[in-house]
Design a protein around this motif. Structure first.
Motif, PDB file in Angstrom:
ATOM      1  N   GLU A  68       0.872  -1.175   0.000  1.00  0.00           N
ATOM      2  CA  GLU A  68       0.000   0.000   0.000  1.00  0.00           C
ATOM      3  C   GLU A  68       0.908   1.223   0.000  1.00  0.00           C
ATOM      4  N   TRP A  69       0.720   2.059  -1.003  1.00  0.00           N
ATOM      5  CA  TRP A  69       1.623   3.179  -1.215  1.00  0.00           C
ATOM      6  C   TRP A  69       1.052   4.484  -0.664  1.00  0.00           C
ATOM      7  N   VAL A  70       1.944   5.352  -0.308  1.00  0.00           N
ATOM      8  CA  VAL A  70       1.564   6.696   0.116  1.00  0.00           C
ATOM      9  C   VAL A  70       2.528   7.675  -0.571  1.00  0.00           C
ATOM     10  N   ARG A  71       1.976   8.801  -1.026  1.00  0.00           N
ATOM     11  CA  ARG A  71       2.819   9.776  -1.720  1.00  0.00           C
ATOM     12  C   ARG A  71       3.435  10.730  -0.699  1.00  0.00           C
ATOM     13  N   ARG A  72       4.752  10.891  -0.840  1.00  0.00           N
ATOM     14  CA  ARG A  72       5.482  11.793   0.036  1.00  0.00           C
ATOM     15  C   ARG A  72       6.388  12.705  -0.802  1.00  0.00           C
ATOM     16  N   LYS A  73       6.708  13.827  -0.216  1.00  0.00           N
ATOM     17  CA  LYS A  73       7.600  14.764  -0.888  1.00  0.00           C
ATOM     18  C   LYS A  73       8.758  15.092   0.058  1.00  0.00           C
ATOM     19  N   PRO A  74       9.859  14.322  -0.073  1.00  0.00           N
ATOM     20  CA  PRO A  74      11.033  14.647   0.759  1.00  0.00           C
ATOM     21  C   PRO A  74      11.552  16.040   0.420  1.00  0.00           C
ATOM     22  N   ARG A  75      12.267  16.604   1.372  1.00  0.00           N
ATOM     23  CA  ARG A  75      12.756  17.967   1.200  1.00  0.00           C
ATOM     24  C   ARG A  75      13.701  18.104   0.004  1.00  0.00           C
ATOM     25  N   SER A  76      14.470  17.077  -0.260  1.00  0.00           N
ATOM     26  CA  SER A  76      15.509  17.190  -1.283  1.00  0.00           C
ATOM     27  C   SER A  76      15.076  16.692  -2.649  1.00  0.00           C
ATOM     28  N   SER A  77      13.799  16.278  -2.816  1.00  0.00           N
ATOM     29  CA  SER A  77      13.366  15.784  -4.126  1.00  0.00           C
ATOM     30  C   SER A  77      11.885  16.078  -4.308  1.00  0.00           C
ATOM     31  N   GLY A  78      11.398  15.652  -5.460  1.00  0.00           N
ATOM     32  CA  GLY A  78       9.989  15.855  -5.745  1.00  0.00           C
ATOM     33  C   GLY A  78       9.119  14.801  -5.105  1.00  0.00           C
ATOM     34  N   SER A  79       7.855  14.847  -5.412  1.00  0.00           N
ATOM     35  CA  SER A  79       6.879  13.915  -4.833  1.00  0.00           C
ATOM     36  C   SER A  79       7.084  12.514  -5.406  1.00  0.00           C
ATOM     37  N   ASN A  80       7.087  11.501  -4.507  1.00  0.00           N
ATOM     38  CA  ASN A  80       7.232  10.087  -4.902  1.00  0.00           C
ATOM     39  C   ASN A  80       6.355   9.204  -4.021  1.00  0.00           C
ATOM     40  N   GLU A  81       6.074   7.995  -4.535  1.00  0.00           N
ATOM     41  CA  GLU A  81       5.308   7.030  -3.744  1.00  0.00           C
ATOM     42  C   GLU A  81       6.279   6.192  -2.909  1.00  0.00           C
ATOM     43  N   PHE A  82       5.921   5.996  -1.648  1.00  0.00           N
ATOM     44  CA  PHE A  82       6.715   5.185  -0.734  1.00  0.00           C
ATOM     45  C   PHE A  82       5.788   4.177  -0.039  1.00  0.00           C
ATOM     46  N   PRO A  83       6.344   3.028   0.408  1.00  0.00           N
ATOM     47  CA  PRO A  83       5.501   2.004   1.048  1.00  0.00           C
ATOM     48  C   PRO A  83       4.958   2.477   2.392  1.00  0.00           C
ATOM     49  N   ASN A  84       3.660   2.274   2.578  1.00  0.00           N
ATOM     50  CA  ASN A  84       3.015   2.605   3.852  1.00  0.00           C
ATOM     51  C   ASN A  84       2.709   1.335   4.649  1.00  0.00           C
ATOM     52  N   ARG A  85       2.340   0.253   3.891  1.00  0.00           N
ATOM     53  CA  ARG A  85       2.003  -1.016   4.554  1.00  0.00           C
ATOM     54  C   ARG A  85       2.283  -2.150   3.570  1.00  0.00           C
ATOM     55  N   ILE A  86       2.845  -3.254   4.093  1.00  0.00           N
ATOM     56  CA  ILE A  86       3.138  -4.435   3.275  1.00  0.00           C
ATOM     57  C   ILE A  86       2.355  -5.603   3.846  1.00  0.00           C
ATOM     58  N   LEU A  87       1.680  -6.344   2.983  1.00  0.00           N
ATOM     59  CA  LEU A  87       0.823  -7.414   3.453  1.00  0.00           C
ATOM     60  C   LEU A  87       0.710  -8.516   2.415  1.00  0.00           C
ATOM     61  N   PHE A  88       0.291  -9.702   2.894  1.00  0.00           N
ATOM     62  CA  PHE A  88      -0.131 -10.788   2.015  1.00  0.00           C
ATOM     63  C   PHE A  88      -1.652 -10.801   2.027  1.00  0.00           C
ATOM     64  N   GLU A  89      -2.235 -10.635   0.863  1.00  0.00           N
ATOM     65  CA  GLU A  89      -3.699 -10.564   0.802  1.00  0.00           C
ATOM     66  C   GLU A  89      -4.342 -11.936   0.960  1.00  0.00           C
ATOM     67  N   THR A  90      -3.710 -12.962   0.418  1.00  0.00           N
ATOM     68  CA  THR A  90      -4.279 -14.318   0.480  1.00  0.00           C
ATOM     69  C   THR A  90      -3.198 -15.329   0.842  1.00  0.00           C
ATOM     70  N   ARG A  91      -3.632 -16.501   1.250  1.00  0.00           N
ATOM     71  CA  ARG A  91      -2.694 -17.591   1.548  1.00  0.00           C
ATOM     72  C   ARG A  91      -1.927 -17.995   0.295  1.00  0.00           C
ATOM     73  N   ASP A  92      -2.611 -18.037  -0.842  1.00  0.00           N
ATOM     74  CA  ASP A  92      -1.945 -18.440  -2.072  1.00  0.00           C
ATOM     75  C   ASP A  92      -0.835 -17.472  -2.457  1.00  0.00           C
ATOM     76  N   ASP A  93      -1.024 -16.186  -2.168  1.00  0.00           N
ATOM     77  CA  ASP A  93       0.034 -15.213  -2.450  1.00  0.00           C
ATOM     78  C   ASP A  93       1.318 -15.582  -1.718  1.00  0.00           C
ATOM     79  N   LEU A  94       1.178 -15.949  -0.454  1.00  0.00           N
ATOM     80  CA  LEU A  94       2.362 -16.314   0.338  1.00  0.00           C
ATOM     81  C   LEU A  94       2.947 -17.638  -0.141  1.00  0.00           C
ATOM     82  N   LEU A  95       2.090 -18.623  -0.384  1.00  0.00           N
ATOM     83  CA  LEU A  95       2.586 -19.941  -0.787  1.00  0.00           C
ATOM     84  C   LEU A  95       3.352 -19.872  -2.100  1.00  0.00           C
TER      85      LEU A  95
END
Length: 388
Positions: A68-95
């Motif tokens: 799950e991404w969130v857009r941030r704008k660090p002081r030294s660069s322009g706006s970029n997407e960075f990870p906000n949350r990492i998850l496995f949605e289903t059991r098959d995804d992990l397997l």
């Protein structure tokens, strides 16, 4: 920030919990991974790491972890997407990410078969999930072995003689898991298990290689009881136990030369104890009903075996295993070749044996049985008198 390889490692550690949740019919997904969202000071490296995270995610591969991404704008660069949350949605995804799909499918099939054919193992399934995953391919044969033992308790045959469509060494190679299953309450009847037997084959009334008892008959009449062509022999325990041995004195020694040079004595035999008499000789019925004399090395280990031996047979005498022997043969007492830690006093020693134990323990001394002069052995036997 967490890397794709670290996510895969976390997924592998999570895999047993995935199995457990499935067994418990409990939903584990979507499952959020705990991870650091802190970016490094180098913005170029951080953006590169974010891109690598995206490239190996479900977003690009179609399986695996989701971000799950969130857009941030660090002081030294322009706006970029960075990870906000990492998850496995289903059991098959992990397997799929950890390449466990086939293994998990085989495990599901194995559990279904066990629940259908041996429902008593339900609690075992929940506590041995990873062990089951390792033998999923053998479950059909394991179940067939269990079913055969249920129909044929106390088989009294070698494992390789059991008429099942399994290879000859299957039961021998799978005895660890079979013992776990057999010992679960309700899988086998109580009278199909020798609860005091640790050997797998004897525990479930299978035939096994029988330990051979090495003995020497000390008179012709006793030799005739055994039907032996010579005074010394090694015979199976079952044959030994089939010989009526009332009114016989039994000597146990821990040295073969002592056995072969033991003096003649009426109504007597001498047995080789094999270094741990209490373990190897515990199935000999005659030790419970006859006078027994034990002769081992005079050191802390020999005296410990003597104590264990008495736990087995009761009031066994000892020979040359007391403080009097140390005083009689001071020149034969020496330090053992191997060092050892100070030992705890065994429980079933007589006072003069305890004195010998302390004398051998602190200075670390011993008097090996084969050093006792033959004339002293003759005198000791004469002092015992006739068999009561």
């Amino acid at each position: 920030m967490i890397t794709p390889d670290e996510i895969t490692a976390k997924a592998l550690r999570l895999y047993p919990k995935v199995i457990q949740a499935w067994l418990d019919d409990r939903e584990l997904f979507p499952h959020v991974l705990r991870s650091s969202k802190t970016l490094g000071d180098d913005i170029v490296e951080s953006i590169s790491a974010v891109q690598e995270l995206r490239n190996r995610s479900k977003e690009r591969l179609g399986y695996g972890y989701s971000v799950e991404w969130v857009r941030r704008k660090p002081r030294s660069s322009g706006s970029n997407e960075f990870p906000n949350r990492i998850l496995f949605e289903t059991r098959d995804d992990l397997l799929r990410l950890v390449a466990k799909q086939d293994e998990f499918c085989a495990l599901q099939s194995s559990v279904a078969k066990i629940r259908r054919h041996v429902p008593e193992l339900e609690a075992w399934l929940r506590s041995h999930t990873m062990q089951l995953a390792g033998v999923a391919g053998a479950v059909d044969n394991l179940i067939s072995v269990v079913q055969w033992f249920r129909k044929n308790p106390r088989p009294n045959r070698f494992a390789r003689e059991i008429p099942l469509a399994v290879h000859g060494k299957f039961i021998e190679q799978r005895q660890r898991i079979l013992q776990q299953w057999f010992d679960v309450e309700g899988v086998l009847s109580p009278d199909a298990i020798r609860a005091d037997e640790s050997n797998f084959f004897r525990r479930y009334w299978l035939r096994d290689w029988e330990p051979l008892i090495t003995l020497r008959c000390l008179d012709e009449a006793t030799q005739a009881r055994f039907g032996l062509p010579c005074s010394e022999a090694s015979i199976p325990i079952d044959h030994f136990n089939s010989v009526p041995l009332d009114g016989v004195r039994i000597f146990v020694v821990e040295n073969l030369t002592n056995l072969r040079t033991f003096p003649q004595a009426s109504n007597s035999i001498v047995i080789f104890g094999m270094g741990n008499a209490a373990v190897h000789l515990r199935t000999l019925d005659c030790l419970q009903s006859n006078e027994v004399v034990y002769w081992g090395d005079l050191d802390v280990f020999g005296l410990r075996i003597l104590s264990q031996f008495r736990q087995l047979v009761g009031e066994a005498r000892s020979l040359f295993m007391d403080s009097h022997t140390m005083r009689e043969f001071p020149d034969l007492v020496h330090s053992p070749k191997k060092d050892y830690k100070i030992q705890k006093l065994p429980a079933l020693l007589l006072p003069d044996e305890e004195e010998a134990f302390h004398a051998c323990n602190e200075p670390k001394l011993q008097l090996e049985q084969e050093w006792i002069p033959h004339h002293a052995v003759l005198a000791a036997l004469a002092s015992l008198g006739d068999v009561p």
